[in-house]
Design a protein around this motif. Structure first.
Motif, mmCIF file in Angstrom:
data_model
loop_
_atom_site.group_PDB
_atom_site.id
_atom_site.type_symbol
_atom_site.label_atom_id
_atom_site.label_comp_id
_atom_site.label_asym_id
_atom_site.label_seq_id
_atom_site.Cartn_x
_atom_site.Cartn_y
_atom_site.Cartn_z
ATOM 1 N N ILE A 193 0.856 -1.199 0.000
ATOM 2 C CA ILE A 193 0.000 0.000 0.000
ATOM 3 C C ILE A 193 0.889 1.245 0.000
ATOM 4 O O ILE A 193 1.485 1.592 1.025
ATOM 5 C CB ILE A 193 -0.935 0.014 1.235
ATOM 6 N N PRO A 194 1.033 1.893 -1.159
ATOM 7 C CA PRO A 194 1.811 3.131 -1.178
ATOM 8 C C PRO A 194 1.059 4.223 -0.424
ATOM 9 O O PRO A 194 -0.112 4.467 -0.687
ATOM 10 C CB PRO A 194 1.918 3.476 -2.675
ATOM 11 N N ALA A 195 1.703 4.850 0.535
ATOM 12 C CA ALA A 195 1.044 5.873 1.347
ATOM 13 C C ALA A 195 2.054 6.956 1.728
ATOM 14 O O ALA A 195 2.104 7.399 2.866
ATOM 15 C CB ALA A 195 0.443 5.233 2.597
ATOM 16 N N ALA A 196 2.863 7.355 0.764
ATOM 17 C CA ALA A 196 3.906 8.335 1.079
ATOM 18 C C ALA A 196 3.540 9.741 0.613
ATOM 19 O O ALA A 196 4.268 10.685 0.857
ATOM 20 C CB ALA A 196 5.230 7.902 0.446
ATOM 21 N N GLY A 197 2.388 9.870 -0.039
ATOM 22 C CA GLY A 197 2.022 11.168 -0.636
ATOM 23 C C GLY A 197 1.797 12.250 0.407
ATOM 24 O O GLY A 197 1.552 11.972 1.589
ATOM 25 N N LEU A 203 4.764 6.951 -8.226
ATOM 26 C CA LEU A 203 4.147 5.695 -7.793
ATOM 27 C C LEU A 203 4.996 4.477 -8.184
ATOM 28 O O LEU A 203 5.120 3.525 -7.411
ATOM 29 C CB LEU A 203 2.738 5.592 -8.412
ATOM 30 N N GLY A 204 5.588 4.531 -9.359
ATOM 31 C CA GLY A 204 6.439 3.418 -9.809
ATOM 32 C C GLY A 204 7.608 3.228 -8.850
ATOM 33 O O GLY A 204 7.942 2.101 -8.456
ATOM 34 N N HIS A 205 8.199 4.338 -8.427
ATOM 35 C CA HIS A 205 9.322 4.283 -7.495
ATOM 36 C C HIS A 205 8.869 3.761 -6.131
ATOM 37 O O HIS A 205 9.573 2.977 -5.491
ATOM 38 C CB HIS A 205 9.958 5.676 -7.376
ATOM 39 N N ALA A 206 7.651 4.163 -5.706
ATOM 40 C CA ALA A 206 7.113 3.663 -4.424
ATOM 41 C C ALA A 206 6.971 2.139 -4.476
ATOM 42 O O ALA A 206 7.349 1.434 -3.530
ATOM 43 C CB ALA A 206 5.766 4.316 -4.134
ATOM 44 N N VAL A 207 6.454 1.636 -5.585
ATOM 45 C CA VAL A 207 6.285 0.178 -5.719
ATOM 46 C C VAL A 207 7.652 -0.518 -5.735
ATOM 47 O O VAL A 207 7.831 -1.583 -5.137
ATOM 48 C CB VAL A 207 5.445 -0.165 -6.979
ATOM 49 N N LEU A 208 8.622 0.115 -6.359
ATOM 50 C CA LEU A 208 9.972 -0.460 -6.396
ATOM 51 C C LEU A 208 10.562 -0.585 -4.985
ATOM 52 O O LEU A 208 11.359 -1.489 -4.721
ATOM 53 C CB LEU A 208 10.861 0.415 -7.293
ATOM 54 N N PHE A 217 9.437 -5.400 -11.096
ATOM 55 C CA PHE A 217 10.559 -4.719 -10.420
ATOM 56 C C PHE A 217 11.700 -4.404 -11.389
ATOM 57 O O PHE A 217 12.214 -3.290 -11.403
ATOM 58 C CB PHE A 217 11.051 -5.546 -9.227
ATOM 59 N N ASP A 218 12.076 -5.395 -12.207
ATOM 60 C CA ASP A 218 13.149 -5.141 -13.176
ATOM 61 C C ASP A 218 12.724 -4.082 -14.180
ATOM 62 O O ASP A 218 13.527 -3.237 -14.582
ATOM 63 C CB ASP A 218 13.520 -6.443 -13.916
ATOM 64 N N GLN A 267 6.573 6.278 -13.393
ATOM 65 C CA GLN A 267 5.151 5.943 -13.419
ATOM 66 C C GLN A 267 4.944 4.430 -13.486
ATOM 67 O O GLN A 267 5.517 3.753 -14.341
ATOM 68 C CB GLN A 267 4.475 6.602 -14.634
ATOM 69 N N LEU A 268 4.084 3.932 -12.605
ATOM 70 C CA LEU A 268 3.724 2.510 -12.646
ATOM 71 C C LEU A 268 3.046 2.185 -13.983
ATOM 72 O O LEU A 268 3.274 1.127 -14.573
ATOM 73 C CB LEU A 268 2.774 2.200 -11.469
ATOM 74 N N THR A 269 2.236 3.136 -14.466
ATOM 75 C CA THR A 269 1.542 2.938 -15.745
ATOM 76 C C THR A 269 2.546 2.662 -16.876
ATOM 77 O O THR A 269 2.305 1.802 -17.731
ATOM 78 C CB THR A 269 0.702 4.198 -16.076
ATOM 79 N N ASP A 270 3.665 3.386 -16.895
ATOM 80 C CA ASP A 270 4.666 3.187 -17.962
ATOM 81 C C ASP A 270 5.280 1.784 -17.869
ATOM 82 O O ASP A 270 5.524 1.130 -18.878
ATOM 83 C CB ASP A 270 5.775 4.247 -17.874
ATOM 84 N N ALA A 271 5.536 1.322 -16.635
ATOM 85 C CA ALA A 271 6.097 -0.030 -16.455
ATOM 86 C C ALA A 271 5.082 -1.081 -16.916
ATOM 87 O O ALA A 271 5.454 -2.092 -17.528
ATOM 88 C CB ALA A 271 6.458 -0.247 -14.983
ATOM 89 N N LEU A 272 3.807 -0.831 -16.650
ATOM 90 C CA LEU A 272 2.770 -1.785 -17.062
ATOM 91 C C LEU A 272 2.641 -1.825 -18.577
ATOM 92 O O LEU A 272 2.361 -2.872 -19.155
ATOM 93 C CB LEU A 272 1.439 -1.420 -16.405
#
Ligand code: G1P
Length: 298
Positions: free
Chosen positions: A6-10, A107-112, A212-213, A227-232
């Protein structure tokens, strides 16, 4: 699958000044902080290993999911069993872990940041701002799609074209015989004119660990953030043997963006109305209020 992130750093700037000293995830919806609903939803889907990605000024969030011995003793002495149970239940809900994002790089960095904790297993991501109505949980359906088709699974929702610039947007094709779609392209927050569809990505994801990679190799995108969207989008074009492939479930239930004031108010009213303990009295008042002169006045 057991892990949820759960990303919650905003910073919660949309809700200032309420969020000046209180994390936005801790704003109450009826009688519990917004993030508690999100953790409860993960647990309902069988994911009771929860990693919350936090940042500065988020310590109350950690306190909320921890035991509170002094409070527990006080309630126990007063024989206030219901409140004591409510307080203990939060601490026993899940195994909650924390890691810090450090800098707001998207968000992508948070997930990483979840990489070490998650390891080489598929996992779910639930965004702390997105609240899915308890009557419309969708995560279990998404886990089933992952089981059947592999890869990653998104939760998509039709929105009015004027709203698509607020979301990741997916181009999809149907999968005959299945209640899921294949995601062929993704764009983060497109203009109405360039959006490939009116299907918005909402804050529930089931991700293959290959993400992750991909994230490590994803350059900053919109807003100079990873962006998580870009990774997806990259995963959607990759071979399933390498963890690629992205599917979507089209969500038709009630979802609130608790970071947005209008949506937050709607969540409070709808969830309070649906509560067995509060709903009957609240609905009676609401009906009277809506019919009143005070309500009709501009
Ligand atoms: C994030 C994602 C976006 C997604 C949205 C859902 O954006 O980047 O793709 O559609 O969450 O709530 P944010 O709302 O954090 O700007």
């Amino acid at each position: 699958m057991t892990k949820a992130v759960i990303p919650a750093a905003g910073l919660g700037t949309r809700f200032l000044p309420a969020t000046k000293a209180t994390p936005k995830e801790m704003l109450p919806v009826v009688d519990r902080p917004a993030i508690q609903y999100v953790v409860e939803e993960a647990v309902d889907a069988g994911l009771d290993d929860v990693l919350i990605i936090t940042g500065r000024n988020k310590t109350t969030l950690e306190d909320h999911f921890d035991r509170a011995p002094v409070l527990e003793r006080t309630l126990s002495t007063k024989q206030d069993h219901d409140r004591l149970a409510a307080v203990m239940q939060v601490a026993e809900l899940a195994q909650v872990h924390y890691t810090r994002q450090g800098e707001p790089r998207g968000l992508g960095h948070a997930v990483l940041c979840a990489d070490m904790h998650v390891g080489d297993e598929p996992f779910a991501v639930l965004l702390g701002d997105d609240l899915i109505d308890t009557r419309n949980y969708v995560l279990s359906q998404m886990l089933k799609v992952r089981e059947e088709l592999g890869g990653s699974v998104l939760c998509l929702m039709e929105v009015h074209e004027s709203q698509i610039h607020l979301y990741g947007c997916a181009a999809v094709t149907p999968i005959p015989g299945l209640d899921a779609v294949k995601v062929t392209d993704l764009v983060e927050k497109p203009d109405t004119e360039s959006a490939p569809s009116n299907l918005a990505v909402i804050g529930r994801y089931v991700l293959d660990p290959a993400v992750f990679d991909v994230l490590r190799n994803t350059a900053p995108g919109r807003g100079d953030e990873i962006q998580l969207t870009d990774a997806l989008k990259t995963l959607a074009g990759m071979d399933p043997a390498q963890g690629g492939g992205v599917h979507g479930v089209v969500f038709k239930g009630r979802r609130y963006d608790t970071g947005d004031k209008q949506s937050y108010l709607q969540a409070t009213v709808r969830l309070a109305s649906a509560r067995a303990d509060l709903g009957p009295e609240f609905r009676t008042w609401l009906r009277e209020f809506v019919g009143s002169k005070e309500f009709a006045e501009d």
